[in-house]
Scaffold this active site. Structure first.
Site, PDB file in Angstrom:
ATOM      1  N   HIS A  84       1.988  -1.315  -6.283  1.00 38.80           N
ATOM      2  CA  HIS A  84       2.469  -1.528  -4.917  1.00 38.80           C
ATOM      3  C   HIS A  84       1.666  -0.691  -3.938  1.00 38.80           C
ATOM      4  O   HIS A  84       0.873   0.165  -4.352  1.00 38.80           O
ATOM      5  CB  HIS A  84       3.966  -1.237  -4.795  1.00 38.80           C
TER       6      HIS A  84
ATOM      7  N   HIS B  67       1.956   1.099   0.229  1.00 37.34           N
ATOM      8  CA  HIS B  67       2.667   1.380   1.469  1.00 37.34           C
ATOM      9  C   HIS B  67       1.604   1.490   2.556  1.00 37.34           C
ATOM     10  O   HIS B  67       0.525   2.041   2.318  1.00 37.34           O
ATOM     11  CB  HIS B  67       3.449   2.692   1.410  1.00 37.34           C
TER      12      HIS B  67
ATOM     13  N   TYR C  45      -6.472   7.332  -3.743  1.00 34.17           N
ATOM     14  CA  TYR C  45      -6.286   6.050  -3.060  1.00 34.17           C
ATOM     15  C   TYR C  45      -5.271   6.174  -1.929  1.00 34.17           C
ATOM     16  O   TYR C  45      -4.223   5.534  -1.935  1.00 34.17           O
ATOM     17  CB  TYR C  45      -5.890   4.969  -4.063  1.00 34.17           C
TER      18      TYR C  45
END
Length: 187
Positions: A60, A62, A152
């Site tokens: 996932h 954000h 990342y």
């Protein structure tokens, strides 16, 4: 059918969560990370927005964006990013999750969950809490002991600009709580 309604605030700042289909760990792949970056940059050329923060985990991501004045089209942007990423990923023989008959009929791929979660950031405090939550996420999920060790993320950009100290968010001395945020929707 659900009666889901998005929060559209012209020129607003938003926090987003996007999840891969069945939480497949697609973003462990450097190829996937590259394709996502390409899709984001390409989208920003067509529909500008300010990318305030981003963290990419295995299954996932954000992000926090601020849209141009009067603009509310974040859904179109995410649709474009997901579509362009999926085309590149599948053409490079990236995997996808099995698709149901309804997904096949709707011509939907098994790369991303169908929807995404957004939150319109209400004020400076709300912005700051989500900004910290986003950057702390790799520690929260147990990927690293210190935020600085997760490559990342825009955390490193904000350290260079003096917003964060390099040691911010280390589990050994900064166990951060975000109970005031709706974490279940952001996982």
């Amino acid at each position: 059918m659900s009666n889901y309604r998005r929060a559209y605030v012209p020129g607003g700042s938003f926090f987003f969560t996007l999840v891969t289909e069945r939480r497949a760990p697609i973003f462990r792949s450097q190829t996937a990370r590259t394709f996502l970056g390409d899709a984001l940059r390409d989208c920003r050329e067509h529909w500008p927005f300010r990318l305030d923060a981003l963290v990419l985990l295995d299954d996932h991501l954000h992000a926090m964006w601020t849209l141009p004045e009067g603009d509310t089209r974040y859904s179109a942007r995410w649709g474009y990013i997901k579509k362009e990423f999926t085309k590149a990923w599948l053409s490079a023989e990236g995997s996808e999750q099995p698709r149901s008959n309804s997904r096949l009929q709707q011509r939907r791929r098994g790369v991303w969950q169908r929807r995404f979660w957004e939150h319109a950031l209400r004020d400076e405090n709300d912005y700051a809490r989500h900004f910290d939550y986003l950057h702390y996420n790799p520690v929260k999920h147990g990927y690293v002991e210190c935020v600085r060790d997760w490559p990342y993320s825009t955390f490193h950009r904000w350290v260079k600009q003096g917003v964060y100290d390099l040691d911010w968010g280390c589990k050994t001395h900064d166990i951060l709580k975000f109970d005031d945020l709706n974490e279940t929707a952001m996982e």
